[in-house]
Design an enzyme around this catalytic site. Structure first.
Site, PDB file in Angstrom:
ATOM      1  N   GLY A  71       0.713  -1.307   0.011  1.00 28.95           N
ATOM      2  CA  GLY A  71       0.099   0.156  -0.047  1.00 28.95           C
ATOM      3  C   GLY A  71       0.903   1.381   0.007  1.00 28.95           C
ATOM      4  CB  THR A  72       3.777   2.216   1.858  1.00 28.35           C
ATOM      5  OG1 THR A  72       3.314   2.113   3.204  1.00 28.35           O
ATOM      6  CG2 THR A  72       4.779   3.606   1.919  1.00 28.35           C
ATOM      7  CD  GLN A 180      -7.531  -0.777   6.887  1.00 31.59           C
ATOM      8  OE1 GLN A 180      -8.354  -1.849   7.177  1.00 31.59           O
ATOM      9  NE2 GLN A 180      -6.263  -0.963   7.402  1.00 31.59           N
ATOM     10  CB  SER A 200      -1.961  -3.366   1.059  1.00 31.64           C
ATOM     11  OG  SER A 200      -0.997  -4.104   1.999  1.00 31.64           O
ATOM     12  CB  ALA A 201      -1.493  -9.115  -0.348  1.00 27.63           C
ATOM     13  CB  CYS A 332       5.312   8.816  21.612  1.00 31.12           C
ATOM     14  SG  CYS A 332       6.109   9.619  22.700  1.00 31.12           S
TER      15      CYS A 332
HETATM   16  C1  LIG Z   1      -1.876  -0.447   6.013  1.00 26.43           C
HETATM   17  C2  LIG Z   1      -2.137   0.729   5.232  1.00 26.43           C
HETATM   18  C3  LIG Z   1      -1.333   1.262   4.264  1.00 26.43           C
HETATM   19  C4  LIG Z   1      -0.211   0.678   4.085  1.00 26.43           C
HETATM   20  O1  LIG Z   1       0.028  -0.396   3.258  1.00 26.43           O
HETATM   21  P1  LIG Z   1       1.438  -1.426   3.243  1.00 26.43           P
HETATM   22  O2  LIG Z   1       1.170  -2.620   2.483  1.00 26.43           O
HETATM   23  O3  LIG Z   1       1.658  -1.887   4.878  1.00 26.43           O
HETATM   24  O4  LIG Z   1       2.516  -0.662   2.986  1.00 26.43           O
HETATM   25  C5  LIG Z   1      -1.895   2.332   3.438  1.00 26.43           C
HETATM   26  N1  LIG Z   1      -3.129   2.858   3.657  1.00 26.43           N
HETATM   27  C6  LIG Z   1      -4.061   2.155   4.553  1.00 26.43           C
HETATM   28  C7  LIG Z   1      -5.402   3.010   4.798  1.00 26.43           C
HETATM   29  C8  LIG Z   1      -3.580   1.160   5.341  1.00 26.43           C
HETATM   30  O5  LIG Z   1      -4.285   0.664   6.305  1.00 26.43           O
END
Ligand SMILES: *Cc1c(COP(=O)(O)O)cnc(C)c1O
Length: 389
Positions: A71-72, A180, A200-201, A332
């Site tokens: 996702g990132t 999500q 993201s998987a 934090c």
């Molecule tokens: C977890 C998440 C990401 C990041 O995804 P990764 O695969 O962990 O890099 C991005 N956006 C949302 C909304 C997420 O919940």
């Protein structure tokens, strides 16, 4: 009782069926999908079958599916890639919101060094941005709009289809982080009308380190990871065939079983909320949407008792000692504890925000686990409040 995992919005275990499908690609079918020989071809076939499956599950063309590391990377790639395609023509404004995932906010902020301006649209108290707000914000400098589908901390659902309609009318590329929402609510890129989404998987019982960036054909976008000719030169690097196979299978199961899971999450959420109302009456509030969000995410804040704020970090640790794993609503940052950027963004009171926890359910959680959690929570709160006063 065994440990209870209520942190599925952070990550999920790999589904046994997914693991099963992945196993051959670790050591038997280990070819490089770019190789012309038999080992490579076998992997290429598995990869392209996976791509077709994923495309069909979200209403895309296979050529619009780009495999990334998660996702990132998908979020970064779209923000930076559209900006670099359009900024020279004077389109330098990025429209987003203050409650996006950091994988959107941080690359957007970083682009300021290259002349970007960021417009943050203010969500309402439920974390929702209206299409009207987007319409008002768009200017002739706007390069792109990025607004998430489902918020990972509070579970709010943005009106993505309406927002996409406004962006399409104004010819502005629109991206939505659907990490999500995929597998939780319907996501069909044609029906939604979006230019791009991130998936993201590992949030849907697939492996970590693999994701998809959907980019609609014709979208002004420059790939940002250069290397080999993989992914039609849109993302260099030896293909993660094992991960890709796992991702496709995890999406298939998540989508096929979505309704069943939704009903289950609704039951778990109802059990939790009713338990809180019964055992912790007057002590808590639900941050974000009360009813209209996704049912697997529940963000609970506790009000100060006798003006003494409850320490959320301590609450999380106490729950952990009891074997219950949730995540916190505070962070934090530079030494001081502050509510997360999402809770701040929707205007949650600082004390309530600092005492907040996020409970996120998964398919193997049970009603008994939720009841046990409520029981332990009540005991911990009593102890903590007695100490504080
Ligand atoms: C977890 C998440 C990401 C990041 O995804 P990764 O695969 O962990 O890099 C991005 N956006 C949302 C909304 C997420 O919940």
């Amino acid at each position: 009782m065994d440990s209870i995992y209520f942190d599925h919005a952070a990550t999920t275990p790999v589904d046994e069926r997914v693991l099963e499908a992945m196993l051959p690609y670790f050591s038997k079918m280990y070819g490089n999908a770019n190789s012309a020989h038999q080992f490579g071809r076998d992997c290429k076939v598995a990869m392209e079958d996976s791509r077709e499956l994923i495309a069909s599950l979200i209403g895309a063309e296979p050529s619009e599916i780009i495999f990334t590391s998660g996702g990132t990377e998908s979020d970064n790639a779209f923000i930076k890639g559209v900006f670099s395609a359009l900024s020279k023509a004077g389109k330098t404004e990025i429209i987003t919101s203050p409650i996006e995932h950091h994988a959107i906010i941080h690359p957007a902020e970083a682009l300021k060094r290259e002349g970007a301006t960021i417009t943050y649209l203010q969500p309402d108290k439920d974390g929702i941005i209206s299409a009207e707000k987007v319409r008002e914000a768009i200017s002739d400098k706007t390069a792109l709009v990025s607004l998430m589908h489902v918020n990972n901390e509070i579970g709010s659902i943005n009106p993505i289809k309406e927002i996409a309609a406004v962006c399409n009318e104004k010819n502005i590329p629109f991206h939505s982080d659907t990490v999500q929402s995929v597998g939780k609510i319907p996501v069909n890129v044609k029906e939604l009308g979006v230019n791009s989404i991130s998936i993201s998987a590992h949030k849907i019982y697939g492996p970590k380190g693999i994701g998809v960036l959907y980019v609609k054909n014709g979208t002004p976008w420059i790939p940002w990871l250069q290397g080999g000719s993989q992914e039609r030169r849109r993302r260099g690097g030896t293909s993660n065939v094992t991960g890709i196979v796992g991702m496709a299978q995890s999406m298939k199961f998540a989508l096929n079983e979505m309704e069943e899971h939704r009903a289950h999450f609704e039951l778990l959420r109802k059990t939790a909320v009713e338990g809180l109302q019964k055992n912790c009456e007057g002590l808590f509030e639900i941050n974000g949407p009360q009813q209209e969000g996704v049912p697997h995410i529940l963000n609970i804040g506790f009000k100060p008792a006798d003006n003494v704020p409850l320490d959320g970090e301590m609450l999380l640790l106490n729950l952990d000692i009891e074997g219950i794993c949730v995540s916190n609503g505070s962070a934090c940052t530079s030494g001081a504890v502050e509510p997360s950027h999402v809770l701040q963004g929707i205007g949650v009171d600082t004390n309530v925000g600092n005492s907040s926890i996020r409970v996120s359910f998964g398919k193997s959680n049970t009603v008994e686990q939720v009841q046990y959690f409520i029981e332990k929570l009540e005991q911990i709160l009593e102890r903590m409040m007695a100490k504080a006063s």
